[in-house]
Scaffold this active site. Structure first.
Site, PDB file in Angstrom:
ATOM      1  N   LYS A 187     -12.160  -2.831   4.114  1.00 59.71           N
ATOM      2  CA  LYS A 187     -12.713  -3.555   5.276  1.00 59.71           C
ATOM      3  C   LYS A 187     -13.891  -2.782   5.834  1.00 59.71           C
ATOM      4  CE  LYS A 187     -11.268  -5.960   9.488  1.00 59.71           C
ATOM      5  NZ  LYS A 187     -10.104  -6.413  10.262  1.00 59.71           N
ATOM      6  N   CYS A 240     -12.104   0.596  12.783  1.00 61.17           N
ATOM      7  CA  CYS A 240     -11.555   0.589  14.134  1.00 61.17           C
ATOM      8  C   CYS A 240     -12.326   1.568  15.015  1.00 61.17           C
ATOM      9  CB  CYS A 240     -10.075   0.948  14.096  1.00 61.17           C
ATOM     10  SG  CYS A 240      -9.289   0.704  15.672  1.00 61.17           S
ATOM     11  N   LYS A 279      -1.125  -5.777  11.129  1.00 57.94           N
ATOM     12  CA  LYS A 279      -1.914  -4.840  11.948  1.00 57.94           C
ATOM     13  C   LYS A 279      -1.760  -3.396  11.455  1.00 57.94           C
ATOM     14  CE  LYS A 279      -2.516  -3.258  16.712  1.00 57.94           C
ATOM     15  NZ  LYS A 279      -3.900  -3.469  17.114  1.00 57.94           N
TER      16      LYS A 279
END
Lengths: 234, 186
Positions: free
Chosen positions: B177, B139, B45
């Site tokens: 990502k 995010c 994470k």
């Protein structure tokens, strides 16, 4: 690269407190959406990267709603070299990976394929709409023996599609081939799997809806109704 | 049994199933249990820079969409990047990697959008002997407000700039990502 990350979302609104979910002291904010619901979005984006002129060939780690080995295999087939998982582990625990491993392994053995054979196997079959074969003609077919006579196909087709399903007085449902455009809505709403199927017409057969013979592959780029193709012909 | 061994940009794992950077990969306890269960790799994470960690809300972090049978179809979350100190995560990563050499261990990163911040964190990451890094440009919260995460991920030029810094200051394999919160993923 890896994709997709989560999608901005509000999962619901509490209609008593009028706060978005998840709620923190009466307020809410958008969060990152993930899980099986986002898989179709992720598959499309993986495919776009895998076949894009500037991006094809880049290693892809596929993410988005992988829950079963089958989901993973779909990502591989569209060009992902591996997959990343979260929601399935959060929902079912870490041991969910064991079914993914055994399922994928069995599938590859059955197909006599290696994992690298599978990667990208479906990528060449992702195309733009204008290259789809307009001479691929199918008609819905209802399996009377499997039908539970619920009438959902009839309601969907009669009200919102092409009025191509007939209902008899004793609730026998049949497809009117001369009206059916093969939209697939009846298949999608039918609660019985494989009760309604789309059956391709043979080449040379006459489509009772259009009166035209089913011909060889032809797409929109050369169709007479396409203003661009007419221009090209001139 | 088919051979499922996987090599993704030079990172080897016994199978192609990795856990994504997310709450399940935030600490040693979970990651070890995941490896025991058979996961081929994990993306730890997201770590942030040195200093006081972010704080999470103390009420619900997840929202859900269910099908008619109450099977979970979609989950949404407002949990931020790791809320544990950087040193703790780095120490645990090093321990786990040493104990599980055959598994892939990639570290997700999100630090401020300047070269020094990336240079600093990459040096510390390399010390853990992790297999690679994943750049979190997607995010939705906590960091977007400070010019990180999806705020960067929606600007291709920023992604290019940050990725170049990572390649300049590290020889580790690097995964970018991508956020889907754009109109054209290409």
């Amino acid at each position: 690269m890896s994709l997709i990350n989560t999608i901005n979302s509000i999962t619901g609104v509490n209609l008593d407190s009028f706060s978005p979910e998840p709620m923190i002291d009466g307020k809410g904010t958008h969060g990152g959406y993930c899980g099986p619901a986002v898989k179709p979005i992720a598959l499309n984006m993986v495919a776009e990267i895998a076949r894009g002129a500037e991006t094809r060939g880049l290693p892809i780690s596929g993410i988005g709603g992988v829950t079963t080995w089958r989901d993973a295999a779909e990502f591989f087939a569209l060009g992902a070299g591996n997959v990343q998982v979260c929601t399935a582990a959060m929902t079912y625990g870490f041991k969910v990976v064991q079914e993914m491993i055994s399922g994928l392994s069995q599938y590859l053995d059955e197909k006599d394929m290696t994992l690298s054979d599978l990667v990208g196997r479906a990528t060449p079959n992702v195309t733009d709409w204008q290259f789809l074969n307009l001479n691929y003609v199918t008609k819905a077919h209802i399996d009377e023996a499997a039908c539970i006579k619920c009438g959902r196909c009839y309601a969907a087709c009669e009200d919102t599609s092409h009025q191509a399903i007939a209902m008899s007085a004793d609730r026998v449902f049949s497809v009117k081939d001369d009206e059916c455009v093969a939209c697939n809505l009846c298949v999608n709403v039918c609660p019985v799997e494989d009760c309604i199927t789309m059956v391709p017409m043979a080449k040379g057969a006459v489509d009772p809806r259009t009166g035209l013979k089913v011909g060889d592959y032809a797409n929109w780029t050369t169709h007479p109704n396409n203003p661009m193709s007419a221009k090209a012909a001139e | 049994m088919a051979d499922l061994t996987s090599n993704f940009i030079g990172i080897k794992s016994p199978n192609p199933f990795w856990l994504a950077s997310a709450p399940p990969t935030d600490k040693e306890y979970n990651v070890v249990r995941a490896f025991q269960a058979g996961w081929g790799g994990v993306v730890w994470k997201t770590l942030g820079s040195e200093g006081p960690p972010v704080v999470n809300v103390n009420g619900p972090r997840y929202g859900a969409i269910w099908g008619a049978d109450r099977r979970l179809l979609g989950l949404n979350n407002i949990e931020l990047i790791t809320d544990r100190p950087l040193e703790v995560n780095l120490r645990e990563i090093k321990t786990v990697k040493r104990a599980w050499k055959d598994r892939a261990l990639v570290i997700s990163l999100m630090v401020p959008c300047d070269e020094e911040s990336w240079k600093d964190i990459l040096a510390r990451i390399e010390d853990t002997e992790a297999d690679g890094v994943e750049l979190n440009f997607g995010c939705p919260h906590g960091m977007a407000e400070r010019g990180m995460g999806s705020a960067v991920g929606q600007v291709p030029e920023y992604i290019e700039m940050v990725t170049a810094w990572v390649k300049k200051h590290s020889r580790m394999p690097c995964i970018v990502k991508l956020t889907p919160n754009i109109t054209d993923i290409r």
